[in-house]
Design a protein around this motif. Structure first.
Motif, PDB file in Angstrom:
ATOM      1  N   ARG A 198      42.527  44.172  44.281  1.00  0.00           N
ATOM      2  CA  ARG A 198      41.442  44.329  43.845  1.00  0.00           C
ATOM      3  C   ARG A 198      40.172  45.218  44.562  1.00  0.00           C
ATOM      4  O   ARG A 198      39.214  45.873  43.879  1.00  0.00           O
ATOM      5  N   LEU A 199      40.556  44.933  45.861  1.00  0.00           N
ATOM      6  CA  LEU A 199      39.648  45.721  46.812  1.00  0.00           C
ATOM      7  C   LEU A 199      39.875  47.244  46.594  1.00  0.00           C
ATOM      8  O   LEU A 199      38.825  48.138  46.429  1.00  0.00           O
ATOM      9  N   VAL A 200      41.014  47.811  46.301  1.00  0.00           N
ATOM     10  CA  VAL A 200      41.418  49.201  46.266  1.00  0.00           C
ATOM     11  C   VAL A 200      40.823  49.643  44.728  1.00  0.00           C
ATOM     12  O   VAL A 200      40.385  50.600  44.857  1.00  0.00           O
ATOM     13  N   THR A 201      40.800  48.832  43.806  1.00  0.00           N
ATOM     14  CA  THR A 201      40.268  48.930  42.767  1.00  0.00           C
ATOM     15  C   THR A 201      38.701  49.465  42.796  1.00  0.00           C
ATOM     16  O   THR A 201      38.358  49.926  41.937  1.00  0.00           O
ATOM     17  N   THR A 202      37.917  48.812  43.708  1.00  0.00           N
ATOM     18  CA  THR A 202      36.472  48.985  44.022  1.00  0.00           C
ATOM     19  C   THR A 202      36.410  50.283  44.861  1.00  0.00           C
ATOM     20  O   THR A 202      35.084  50.857  44.590  1.00  0.00           O
ATOM     21  N   ARG A 203      37.338  51.028  45.368  1.00  0.00           N
ATOM     22  CA  ARG A 203      37.212  52.169  46.077  1.00  0.00           C
ATOM     23  C   ARG A 203      37.159  53.482  45.054  1.00  0.00           C
ATOM     24  O   ARG A 203      37.668  53.501  43.853  1.00  0.00           O
TER      25      ARG A 203
END
Length: 260
Positions: A198-203
């Motif tokens: 989910r963190l990667v999807t915010t990048r």
């Protein structure tokens, strides 16, 4: 889509599950055949930003290829050639996936299962994880492409140890070797894996996917920028996400990236 491979999506994170828990998720020829088209469909979905690959149940990511069908589908050189081509295509489908891929590993990750995990960008596991590549126990030869993926992670000498011995590697040793990128307690593995995804999807997704391409080119021997990598870098300045990233930094807020 068969019941032995399933795709689920939660927001921007998709999950591919090897779904044969009763056989420790042993990978059949049918699964290898089906996987490339299934993965291509996920890759084409603009709403998906990260793919998690996992096994069903609590005991295995995948215990390897389904050896019970070898006499039928891999009984001689001709049938083995066709079989091996399907394995290579499945692994290549994961390796060439344009978006980040994370193998979430609990329990056994053996043979063909290890091959699929190696084709993913990252491997997160728990203390139950056990790894092995076992051609030397079956009188087989591991493919060059799969061997290269292991060499890229652990180096040539340790790859030889793995392939010569066929011995299982415990989770702590896998982390030390570089096979695992993260090691968690069993109760935390799923939560931590999906939190990272989910963190990667915010990048900025243009940045993330360009990084994947460039790292892949480096591992394949490229050492200097060419027209493609130069274009990737320069064109990032024309994206809306670059403008948003600068605005957000100056305003001291989280960016809201929109490129997909």
């Amino acid at each position: 889509m068969s019941d032995h491979l399933t795709i689920e999506r939660d927001g921007s994170v998709a999950t591919l599950t090897l779904n044969r828990a009763d056989s420790h998720n042993a990978i059949s020829l049918g699964m290898y055949r089906e996987l490339p088209d299934l993965v291509a469909g996920v890759d084409a979905d603009p709403g998906v930003k990260v793919l998690v690959v996992r096994g069903a149940g609590e005991r295995a990511f995948a215990s390897g290829a389904d050896i019970s069908e070898f006499q039928e589908v891999r009984g001689d050189a001709a049938s083995a050639k066709a079989y091996n081509e399907h394995v290579a295509a499945a692994e290549h489908a994961l390796e060439s996936f344009s978006k980040p891929t994370v193998a979430m590993i609990h329990g056994y990750c053996i043979g063909g299962g290890f091959g699929l995990a190696l084709a993913c960008d990252l491997r997160f596991g728990d203390e139950r994880s056990r790894f092995a590549i076992t051609p030397a126990k079956l009188g087989l030869v591991y493919s060059l492409e799969s061997t290269k993926r292991l060499v890229d992670l652990v180096g040539p000498a340790r790859t030889k140890w793995v392939l010569y011995s066929g011995q299982q590697i415990r989770a702590e040793r896998a982390l030390a070797l570089g096979v695992l990128d993260e090691l968690y307690d069993a109760a935390e593995l799923e939560e931590q894996t999906y939190e990272f995804c989910r963190l990667v999807t915010t990048r900025a997704q243009f940045s993330v996917r360009a990084a994947k391409q460039i790292v892949g080119r480096i591992t394949n021997g490229q050492v200097e920028d060419d027209e493609h990598t130069t274009h990737l870098r320069n064109s990032s300045f024309d994206t809306d996400d670059y403008a948003e990233g600068v605005r957000a930094f100056l305003a001291k807020r989280s960016p809201e990236f929109t490129w997909s």
